[in-house]
Scaffold this motif. Structure first.
Motif, mmCIF file in Angstrom:
data_model
loop_
_atom_site.group_PDB
_atom_site.id
_atom_site.type_symbol
_atom_site.label_atom_id
_atom_site.label_comp_id
_atom_site.label_asym_id
_atom_site.label_seq_id
_atom_site.Cartn_x
_atom_site.Cartn_y
_atom_site.Cartn_z
ATOM 1 N N PHE A 61 8.612 -9.785 -3.405
ATOM 2 C CA PHE A 61 7.997 -9.482 -2.113
ATOM 3 C C PHE A 61 8.803 -8.431 -1.353
ATOM 4 O O PHE A 61 8.244 -7.526 -0.731
ATOM 5 N N SER A 65 7.540 -4.701 -0.254
ATOM 6 C CA SER A 65 7.652 -4.285 1.147
ATOM 7 C C SER A 65 8.483 -3.018 1.271
ATOM 8 O O SER A 65 8.149 -2.102 2.034
ATOM 9 N N ILE A 142 2.631 -11.281 2.455
ATOM 10 C CA ILE A 142 2.947 -10.051 1.727
ATOM 11 C C ILE A 142 1.744 -9.117 1.688
ATOM 12 O O ILE A 142 1.891 -7.887 1.695
ATOM 13 N N LYS A 143 0.536 -9.688 1.707
ATOM 14 C CA LYS A 143 -0.652 -8.835 1.698
ATOM 15 C C LYS A 143 -0.843 -8.139 3.042
ATOM 16 O O LYS A 143 -1.314 -6.990 3.090
#
Length: 200
Positions: A61, A65, A142-143
């Motif tokens: 993640f 990012s 995370i989306k």
């Protein structure tokens, strides 16, 4: 004699979008230390303690990012890979004109990518989507970050289009490209093919 300016709204858009992209990119740079900490803890826990269930996904993640939130900043620095077959021999204004056309394809691609990301995020929130793992984290955080990074790249792509159009027309947006002042960015090596300040 100073160059004629692009419309005030265009100049303001480029200035604000690039300021936001610069700030987000500079903050995102420090995420590398978080990734290092997670991976070190993963190694320590596997070697001396009970292995942690969350380290692999958190590292993934953080990596996603890092790349997506830093994308707009990388565009400002001109750090994305570019294939140069004839580009290097062209005049700055020819480069700008070609860039103003080709970036439209990038904008189209990012719009499709953002549409898919938003659709996937809505699904993740509505149905409480989780990862298929032992830890099973929720996927929507995370989306959401993914969509934010893609949206920033879309805004930056439009700002870059305005810059390229201004260069092709022999105009100015009021501020220099970050890649032209990249000597002030610690650790950055400016690319050899960015357009100099001269417009022929």
């Amino acid at each position: 004699m100073s160059e004629p300016m692009m419309p005030r709204a265009v100049c303001a858009y480029v200035r604000w979008v690039e300021a936001v992209g610069w700030f987000v990119g500079r903050v995102t740079m420090f995420m590398i230390f978080a990734m290092i900490a997670v991976l070190v803890w993963s190694s320590v826990s596997k070697s001396f303690l009970i292995p942690s269930l969350w380290t692999l996904e958190i590292a993934q993640f953080l990596m996603v990012s890092y790349f997506l939130l830093g994308g707009a900043y990388a565009m400002q620095l001109g750090d994305h890979v570019r294939m140069d077959l004839a580009y290097g021999a062209w005049s700055p204004r020819t480069k700008a004109a070609v860039d103003a056309v080709t970036i439209l394809f990038l904008i189209f691609y990012i719009v499709i990518l953002l549409y898919g990301g938003i659709s996937s995020t809505i699904y993740a929130i509505a149905y409480g989507e989780r990862a298929y793992s032992a830890w099973r984290p929720y996927m929507w955080p995370i989306k959401v970050i993914m969509c934010a990074g893609i949206a920033l790249m879309l805004l930056q792509s439009i700002a870059t289009f305005f810059r390229d159009l201004a260069d092709a027309l022999g105009r100015s947006v009021g501020t220099p490209r970050l890649e032209e002042t990249a000597a002030d960015v610690p650790g950055h090596q400016p690319s050899a093919d960015h357009r100099p300040e001269a417009r022929s």
